[in-house]
Design a protein around this motif. Structure first.
Motif, PDB file in Angstrom:
ATOM      1  N   VAL A  70      -2.617   0.949  -7.072  1.00  0.00           N
ATOM      2  CA  VAL A  70      -1.513   0.009  -6.856  1.00  0.00           C
ATOM      3  C   VAL A  70      -0.474   0.175  -7.955  1.00  0.00           C
ATOM      4  O   VAL A  70      -0.791   0.657  -9.043  1.00  0.00           O
ATOM      5  N   PRO A  71       0.762  -0.235  -7.685  1.00  0.00           N
ATOM      6  CA  PRO A  71       1.810  -0.089  -8.702  1.00  0.00           C
ATOM      7  C   PRO A  71       1.495  -0.959  -9.920  1.00  0.00           C
ATOM      8  O   PRO A  71       1.187  -2.141  -9.795  1.00  0.00           O
TER       9      PRO A  71
ATOM     10  N   ILE B 108       3.944   8.033  -8.817  1.00  0.00           N
ATOM     11  CA  ILE B 108       4.455   8.283  -7.464  1.00  0.00           C
ATOM     12  C   ILE B 108       5.835   7.656  -7.354  1.00  0.00           C
ATOM     13  O   ILE B 108       5.989   6.438  -7.502  1.00  0.00           O
ATOM     14  N   ASN B 109       6.839   8.495  -7.064  1.00  0.00           N
ATOM     15  CA  ASN B 109       8.215   7.989  -6.924  1.00  0.00           C
ATOM     16  C   ASN B 109       8.624   7.144  -8.117  1.00  0.00           C
ATOM     17  O   ASN B 109       9.253   6.101  -7.979  1.00  0.00           O
ATOM     18  N   GLY B 110       8.240   7.559  -9.293  1.00  0.00           N
ATOM     19  CA  GLY B 110       8.647   6.835 -10.495  1.00  0.00           C
ATOM     20  C   GLY B 110       7.809   5.604 -10.793  1.00  0.00           C
ATOM     21  O   GLY B 110       7.982   4.955 -11.826  1.00  0.00           O
TER      22      GLY B 110
ATOM     23  N   PRO C 178       5.027  -4.524  -2.341  1.00  0.00           N
ATOM     24  CA  PRO C 178       5.608  -3.669  -3.388  1.00  0.00           C
ATOM     25  C   PRO C 178       6.510  -2.599  -2.778  1.00  0.00           C
ATOM     26  O   PRO C 178       6.338  -2.215  -1.632  1.00  0.00           O
ATOM     27  N   SER C 179       7.459  -2.155  -3.570  1.00  0.00           N
ATOM     28  CA  SER C 179       8.378  -1.119  -3.064  1.00  0.00           C
ATOM     29  C   SER C 179       7.614   0.184  -2.807  1.00  0.00           C
ATOM     30  O   SER C 179       7.889   0.915  -1.873  1.00  0.00           O
ATOM     31  N   VAL C 180       6.637   0.461  -3.683  1.00  0.00           N
ATOM     32  CA  VAL C 180       5.781   1.639  -3.429  1.00  0.00           C
ATOM     33  C   VAL C 180       4.444   1.100  -2.949  1.00  0.00           C
ATOM     34  O   VAL C 180       3.777   0.336  -3.645  1.00  0.00           O
ATOM     35  N   ALA C 181       4.044   1.512  -1.756  1.00  0.00           N
ATOM     36  CA  ALA C 181       2.829   0.961  -1.150  1.00  0.00           C
ATOM     37  C   ALA C 181       1.592   1.460  -1.850  1.00  0.00           C
ATOM     38  O   ALA C 181       1.551   2.594  -2.347  1.00  0.00           O
TER      39      ALA C 181
END
Lengths: 386, 258, 322
Positions: free
Chosen positions: A52-53, A108-110, A39-42
C-alpha cells in the motif's frame, strides 16, 4: 499426438499467465478503521503480500515519515514504534530490531509502496484480508481499549477532548478523561504518573526532558487580543513588548484612544504565557501589575469585558468576543503560522513518562492522524502540524 | 382583713388571672398592709405564684396571660396603664426573689452592680459603698469580703440566695416579693434568710409564697390561704393558724393534704 | 480471674491506640508541610514575614532550574492580604451576625425564627465555592460599578490595575461566608441563656433591649466568641472563593493611598496556593507554596492562642479562678 500436447501446454500456460496477470492487475480494496480508502496509487498484491502507499498509511495512522533519498530508506515513526523500510530490500527494522519481509517495498509511479501486514503489525495494528471481496482491513484506532487520563494545557484541552470523544465513540472498551490545569500541571502530573499523557503549550525545560518524552501534535499561534471596539488593529513586536512589560501605559501611545491599558495575563506556569515571554519579551516577565487569569477562557473573557484590556491567547481560542491584532503586519491565522511569517507561532505537545506505549501511544498517533488534523485541529481554529 | 390600724400598701381587688383562657386565680381580693410580711400558703398549683407575679406584672411576659380586676399599689391601679415606661418603673420599685437562686455567671460585685447600672449612672465608689452596705444587710459581707471579685457561682446555695436578696436591695424597693425563696436551701441557710426577712420588713412590705407552714408562722404577720385559685381565708397569721374559720384550711394545717 | 481483666483492658487499649493514631496523623501532616517548606523558610528567614514581592519572586522561582532553585521569598503582601480580608470580614460578620442572631432569637415570632435558623444552618454548611460564584456574579460587578472609574484607573495605574476584583470584594465575599457561622453559633449561645436570667432582668424593671444588651448577650458571650473564632478560622483558610474575586496580585497596602487600598488587588495566602498551583512542576515553586501553607498554620496557631488568652481574660473578668 505431439502437436496436441504442445497445444494443450500452450493453452494451459496462456491460461495461467492470463490468470496470474489478472490477479496481479486487480486492485485490492483497503479499509482502515472502517473507512474505505481511495489512494491515487492502488494497492497491489505481490507474492501474496499486499503493498500500500506509504503516504496514505502514515497519514491515516498518524505516523511521521522521513525519507532518505540516497539510501532509498523510509523511516516511519509512530509514538511508540520506529519502522525503517528500504526500497527493493527485504530487510527492515522495528525499533532497531532487524526483521525480514516476504516481499520488498517498491517505488510505483513515485509512490513508495510498503507491505501492509508487516507495517501494521509492527506498529500494533491488526490486519485482515478477505479474499472474497479482495479487501484488506486494518484496524488501529478501532482496536483501542482501557483507560486514559490526560490533563494539562488549557490551550490543547479542546483538541484532546474532541479527539477523546471521537475515539470513545469508536471504541466501547475505551474511556478517556481530559482535564485542564495548565501546562505546568500537565507536565508535573505526567512525571508523577498520575496521568498517562500531559498536555503542554510550551517547550519542556531541560530538567523536564530528563524523564519525559515529548510529541508535537499541533501548531498554534499566540494572538494578542483586544476588545472588539478597540480601534488598534496592528502592533509591532516592540510595541507589544512595551505594553506587556508595563512601559507603555496608554492606548494613545500606540494609535488608540486616550485610555489606560489594562494588561491581562495568565498565571505563572501557563505555557501560553511562557511562550509569549520567550518570543516577545526576551524571557522577561510580564509586568507585575498585570491581572492574572487561570485559564485560556478566563483571560479571553476578561478582555471581552473591558474596552481597555489587552491580553494574549491561543489563536484557536479567538472568537467573536475578542479581536486579534496583527503582529508586525501579519494577521494571526493558521496560514501565517504554517508558512512561518507570523511572529508568535509555536507547537503544542503531548508528553509521557518515558516513551509512549499502548493506548497512550495510539492516542497521540490519533492526534497526529489526518482525520484529527483535518476535522478537529483545523476545525477548532488551530493550526495543523506541518 | 384588719385594715384600719395600718396603711394598705397593696390592695388586690377581684382579681381573676388566666393563661390562654384557663383561669389560675379566681376573684381574689386581699389587702396587704405596709411594712409587714404576708404569706401565701396552699397546695401546689393553686394560684399563689401567679398572683404574686401579678403584683410586679411579671406575668405580662407570658403569652396569653389576662387579668381582670385591679391591683392598687399606694392607691394607684398598676393595671390601669400599660405603657412600657410605667411597667418598667413599677418593677424597679419592687424587688423579686425567685425559687432558684440565679446570680449571673459573673463576679459578686458585678452582680450587685447590675440592677443599679441598668438604670443609673454614678461614681464607682458610690456603687461600691452601696453594694457593701447591702451585702452587710444580707449578712453576707463578712463571709465573702475577701473574694468580692470572684464569681458568684462559687458561693453555696444559701449564699447565692442571700446575694440575690442583697442585689435586689440595691434599688431600695419598698415592696419585695419572694417566691418560695428557701425551698432549694438547707435549714441553716433557711433560718438565716428568715432572720433577714424579719429585719427587712421593718421598712418594707413583703409577700412570701411558701409551702412551709412553719415558715409562714415564724415569719409572716398576715397569711392568705389559697385553694384552687381562690383565697379561701386570709387574716392575721396567728388567727389563721390557731383559729381557722374554714374546714379546708383546717384540714390543710393538719397536713391532711398538701 | 485473669480473663476478666483482659476484657476490661481491651477498650482502654483501643482508645489509647486510636488517640495515638490521630495525634500521629496530625503531627505527620504538620511535619510534612514544614519539611517541604523548609528550603524556602531557611533561605528567606525573617524577611519572609517582613518583605514583599511575591508575584515577581514566584515567576523567577518557576523558571529557576531544580538544581539552582530560587528560594528567597517575601510573604508580607500575602500575609497582609490574609489578615486584612479576614479581619474586615470578621468585623462586619460580628456586627451583622450578632445583630441577626439577636433579632432571630429575641424579636422574631417563633415560626419565622425556626425557619430563619434552618436557613442559616444550611448556609453555614454550604461549600465555599458557591460563595465564590456569588462573588463573581454580584459582588465584583457591584464594586466595579460603584467604585472603579476610568479616571481612578489611570490615576493609580503605577501602583496597580484597578478592577472589581480587589480587597473590598474579597472581604465582602468572606463576610457572606462567615456570617452564617457566626449567626449559627450565636443563636445557640443566646438560646442557651437560662430564662431565669431574663426574668431577673425584667423583674429589675429593665426594658427588653436592656435585658438583651445587659444580661443575655454578656452571658452568651463565650458562645458568641466561639462563633467568631470559628468564623475567623474559616476566613483565614478560605482559598477557592477568595481566589475567584481577590485580583490575584499580592499588593502591599500603601499608607499614602488611603481608602483606595481597598480597591487594590490582593492575594491572601490560601488563594496564592490555588492560583500558583499551575506552576507546581518547579521545585522552588513547590517549596514556596508549602511555605504559604506553613505560614497559614502559624497564623492559625497564633489565632488559636490569642483566642485562648482572650477567653482566659474573660473568665477572670467574670470572676472565675484561673
Amino acid at each position: 499426438m505431439k502437436k496436441k500436447m504442445i497445444a494443450l501446454v500452450l493453452t494451459a500456460a496462456a491460461v495461467v499467465t492470463m490468470a496470474s496477470a489478472a490477479f496481479a492487475a486487480s486492485p485490492v480494496g483497503l479499509v482502515i478503521d472502517g473507512v474505505r480508502q481511495n489512494p491515487s496509487v492502488a494497492p497491489i498484491v505481490e507474492n501474496g503480500t499486499t503493498l500500500v502507499p506509504l503516504r496514505l498509511i502514515s497519514e491515516t495512522l498518524g505516523a511521521e515519515v522521513s525519507w532518505n533519498q540516497s539510501a532509498g530508506q523510509a523511516t516511519i515513526q509512530t509514538a511508540a514504534y520506529t519502522v525503517v523500510f528500504t526500497v527493493d530490500s527485504k530487510s527492515y527494522t522495528v525499533n532497531g530490531q532487524g526483521k525480514t519481509l516476504l516481499s520488498a517495498p517498491k517505488l510505483i509511479n513515485g509512490s513508495t509502496m510498503v507491505p501492509i501486514r508487516a507495517f501494521a503489525e509492527a506498529i500494533g495494528a491488526t490486519v485482515n484480508y478477505d479474499a472474497s471481496s479482495n479487501t484488506a482491513t486494518v484496524d488501529y484506532f478501532t482496536a483501542m481499549s482501557g483507560t486514559l487520563k490526560i490533563d494539562g494545557s488549557t490551550t490543547l484541552q479542546p483538541i484532546a477532548q474532541a479527539a477523546a470523544d471521537k475515539l470513545t465513540g469508536m471504541n466501547k472498551g475505551l474511556s478517556v478523561t481530559v482535564a485542564g490545569g495548565g501546562s505546568g500541571a500537565g507536565i508535573k502530573d505526567a512525571d508523577a504518573g498520575t496521568v498517562n499523557i500531559g498536555m503542554s503549550s510550551r517547550e519542556l525545560t531541560a530538567d523536564e526532558k530528563k524523564t519525559l518524552n515529548v510529541y508535537a501534535v499541533a501548531n498554534d499561534g499566540i494572538a494578542i487580543i483586544v476588545h472588539p471596539d478597540n480601534p488598534v488593529k496592528n502592533l509591532t513586536k516592540e510595541q507589544a513588548a512595551k505594553i506587556f512589560l508595563g512601559e507603555t501605559k496608554n492606548w494613545k501611545d500606540v494609535g488608540g484612544e486616550d485610555a489606560p491599558i489594562m494588561v491581562m495575563t495568565r498565571e505563572t506556569g501557563s505555557g501560553t504565557r511562557s511562550t509569549l515571554e520567550e518570543m516577545i519579551l526576551s524571557k522577561e516577565s510580564v509586568v507585575e501589575t498585570a491581572t492574572p487569569h487561570t485559564s485560556s477562557t478566563l483571560i479571553k473573557q476578561a478582555v471581552a469585558k473591558d474596552k481597555n484590556a489587552v491580553g494574549f491567547d491561543s489563536i484557536g481560542f479567538v472568537d467573536g468576543t475578542v479581536k486579534a491584532v496583527s503582529l508586525d503586519g501579519k494577521e494571526a491565522s493558521a496560514a501565517t503560522v504554517i508558512d512561518g511569517t507570523y511572529g508568535m507561532g509555536r507547537q503544542l505537545f503531548c508528553c509521557t513518562k518515558g516513551a509512549a506505549t499502548g493506548v497512550s501511544a495510539m492516542f497521540i498517533d490519533y492526534l497526529r492522524s489526518k482525520d484529527c488534523q483535518d476535522n478537529i485541529v483545523a476545525k477548532e481554529g488551530y493550526v495543523k502540524l506541518g | 382583713m384588719d385594715n384600719t390600724s395600718k396603711n394598705i400598701a397593696i390592695r388586690i381587688k377581684n382579681v381573676t388571672c388566666s393563661y390562654g383562657g384557663k383561669p389560675a386565680v379566681r376573684n381574689a381580693s386581699l389587702d396587704v398592709p405596709q411594712n409587714s410580711i404576708c404569706a401565701f400558703i396552699g397546695p401546689s398549683g393553686c394560684g399563689k405564684t401567679t398572683l404574686l407575679r401579678s403584683v410586679n406584672r411579671l406575668n405580662d411576659l407570658t403569652e396569653g396571660f389576662a387579668l381582670s380586676g385591679s391591683i392598687e399599689i399606694n392607691g394607684e391601679n398598676i393595671y390601669g396603664n400599660d405603657a412600657a415606661s410605667h411597667v418598667e418603673a413599677l418593677r424597679r420599685n419592687i424587688g423579686m426573689i425567685f425559687q432558684q437562686p440565679n446570680p449571673l455567671p459573673t463576679g459578686i460585685l458585678k452582680n450587685m452592680y447590675m440592677p443599679i447600672k441598668a438604670h443609673y449612672t454614678g461614681e464607682k465608689k458610690y456603687f461600691y459603698e452601696k453594694a457593701v452596705e447591702k451585702l452587710k444587710t444580707a449578712g453576707l459581707y463578712d463571709e465573702i469580703e475577701h473574694r468580692l471579685d470572684r464569681t458568684a457561682l462559687s458561693l453555696s446555695g444559701g449564699q447565692q440566695q442571700r446575694l440575690c436578696i442583697a442585689r435586689a436591695l440595691m434599688l431600695e424597693p419598698k415592696i419585695m416579693l419572694f417566691d418560695e425563696p428557701c425551698s432549694a436551701l438547707d435549714p441553716i441557710a433557711t433560718y438565716k434568710i428568715e432572720d433577714m426577712l424579719l429585719e427587712l420588713k421593718k421598712e418594707r412590705t413583703m409577700i412570701i409564697v411558701t409551702h412551709n407552714m412553719e415558715q409562714a408562722r415564724r415569719v409572716s404577720d398576715y397569711t392568705a390561704f389559697f385553694y384552687q385559685g381562690e383565697i379561701v381565708e386570709a387574716g392575721r397569721t396567728n388567727d389563721v393558724f390557731f383559729n381557722p374559720k374554714t374546714e379546708l384550711l383546717d384540714q390543710y394545717i393538719r397536713g391532711r393534704f398538701s | 480471674m485473669r480473663l476478666k481483666k483482659y476484657i476490661r483492658d481491651i477498650p482502654k487499649a483501643l482508645i489509647y491506640l486510636l488517640s495515638a493514631i490521630s495525634v500521629a496523623v496530625i503531627a505527620s501532616v504538620f511535619l510534612f508541610i514544614f519539611h517541604k517548606a523548609y528550603p524556602v523558610l531557611r533561605e528567606s528567614g525573617v524577611s519572609l514575614f517582613v518583605t514583599g514581592g511575591f508575584d515577581r519572586q514566584i515567576q523567577e522561582a518557576f523558571y529557576s532550574a531544580n538544581a539552582t532553585p530560587m528560594l528567597e521569598f517575601g510573604f508580607l503582601g500575602l500575609i497582609s492580604g490574609t489578615l486584612l480580608t479576614s479581619g474586615i470580614a470578621l468585623l462586619f460578620a460580628a456586627i451583622i451576625g450578632i445583630g441577626a442572631s439577636t433579632a432571630i432569637c429575641e424579636y422574631a415570632p417563633r415560626r419565622v425564627s425556626a425557619a430563619l435558623i434552618s436557613v442559616v444552618r444550611l448556609l453555614a454548611s454550604m461549600p465555599s465555592v458557591v460563595f465564590g460564584l456569588i462573588g463573581i456574579i454580584t459582588v465584583v460587578p457591584a464594586v466595579e460599578k460603584l467604585f472603579v472609574t476610568t479616571d481612578r484607573q489611570i490615576e493609580y495605574l503605577d501602583f496597580f490595575q484597578m478592577s472589581g476584583r480587589n480587597l473590598l470584594s474579597a472581604s465582602v465575599v468572606l463576610t457572606f461566608m462567615i456570617v452564617p457561622t457566626v449567626v449559627s453559633l450565636s443563636v445557640d449561645a443566646i438560646r442557651a441563656v437560662p430564662h431565669s436570667h431574663r426574668e431577673t432582668g425584667y423583674a429589675f424593671g429593665m426594658s427588653k433591649a436592656g435585658v438583651i444588651g445587659k444580661i443575655v448577650l454578656p452571658v452568651a458571650r463565650p458562645g458568641i466568641a466561639a462563633g467568631l473564632v470559628l468564623g475567623a478560622g474559616r476566613g483565614i483558610g478560605e482559598a477557592i472563593a477568595v481566589s475567584m474575586v481577590c485580583g490575584g496580585i499580592g499588593f502591599l497596602p500603601n499608607a499614602s493611598l488611603g481608602f483606595v487600598n481597598f480597591l487594590a488587588p490582593t492575594l491572601p495566602l490560601a488563594a496564592a496556593i490555588v492560583n500558583k498551583s499551575e506552576a507546581l512542576g518547579s521545585f522552588a515553586v513547590e517549596s514556596a507554596l508549602f511555605a504559604c501553607g506553613a505560614v497559614l498554620l502559624i497564623i492559625g496557631a497564633v489565632l488559636s492562642l490569642g483566642a485562648k488568652a482572650v477567653e482566659k481574660k474573660m473568665r477572670r473578668m467574670a470572676g472565675y479562678a484561673d
